[in-house]
Design a protein around this motif. Structure first.
Motif, PDB file in Angstrom:
ATOM      1  N   GLN A  71       0.802  -1.225   0.000  1.00 62.12           N
ATOM      2  CA  GLN A  71       0.000   0.000   0.000  1.00 62.12           C
ATOM      3  C   GLN A  71       0.835   1.277   0.000  1.00 62.12           C
ATOM      4  N   ASP A  72       2.156   1.165   0.119  1.00 61.04           N
ATOM      5  CA  ASP A  72       3.017   2.355   0.135  1.00 61.04           C
ATOM      6  C   ASP A  72       3.048   3.038  -1.229  1.00 61.04           C
ATOM      7  N   ARG A 101      -3.958   8.623  -0.649  1.00 63.45           N
ATOM      8  CA  ARG A 101      -2.656   7.980  -0.477  1.00 63.45           C
ATOM      9  C   ARG A 101      -2.097   8.393   0.879  1.00 63.45           C
ATOM     10  N   ASN A 103      -0.223   6.365   2.943  1.00 65.48           N
ATOM     11  CA  ASN A 103       1.017   5.659   3.270  1.00 65.48           C
ATOM     12  C   ASN A 103       2.065   6.047   2.238  1.00 65.48           C
TER      13      ASN A 103
END
Length: 160
Positions: A71-72, A101, A103
């Motif tokens: 998920q980064d 966003r 992360n």
């Protein structure tokens, strides 16, 4: 709150850089949760063949990639990346937040740069300038610029 991490290769040994990292990490704590992740660096003698340099980048790259989550949103600090102004960084960060966003992972490679795998994993490549900086110093510079961007985004004063 924004979840952020800085993934770097090697340790910072210089006390003055450690103090700068500590100071900006503290300042950033009002704006985001920051995790500093140091992955091991490979021994890198002065004279390596191109193949040996690729091996160093590959091993360090594997460690970097393991530190990243699916998920980064990965921002790679890269000489060949896009240059941004400080207000531009603030706008970029605001846009990431607007699109959910939350992360973010900034990646600073080792002295030989990063592997192709890390470069491919990056969602954005950011260049501070055409100049070359020591990767240990880039940690302080990155944290200061992220702090500056947060201050700009919130409309808070920060010296010019």
């Amino acid at each position: 709150m924004l979840q952020a991490k800085v993934v770097t290769v090697g340790k910072v040994k210089e006390k003055y850089l450690q103090e700068g990292i500590k100071e900006y990490s503290k300042r950033l704590s009002s704006y985001l949760r920051l995790d500093m992740i140091e992955v091991g660096d490979e021994p890198c003698p002065e004279k390596l063949s191109p193949a040996e340099e690729d091996q160093v980048r590959a091993k360090e790259g594997e460690r970097i990639l393991k530190a990243l989550s699916p998920q980064d949103y990965v921002i790679l600090l890269d000489l060949k990346g896009k240059e941004l102004t400080s207000p531009g960084i603030a706008d970029f960060m605001d846009d990431l937040a607007l699109h959910g966003r939350s992360n973010i992972a900034w990646v600073i490679g080792g002295s030989l740069g990063v592997s192709d795998g890390v470069r491919e994993r990056a969602d954005f490549r950011w260049s501070f300038s055409k100049l070359t900086f020591p990767h240990q110093l880039m940690r302080v510079m990155l944290l200061e610029q992220v702090y500056r961007a947060m201050k700009i985004s919130k409309g808070e004063p920060y010296h010019k």
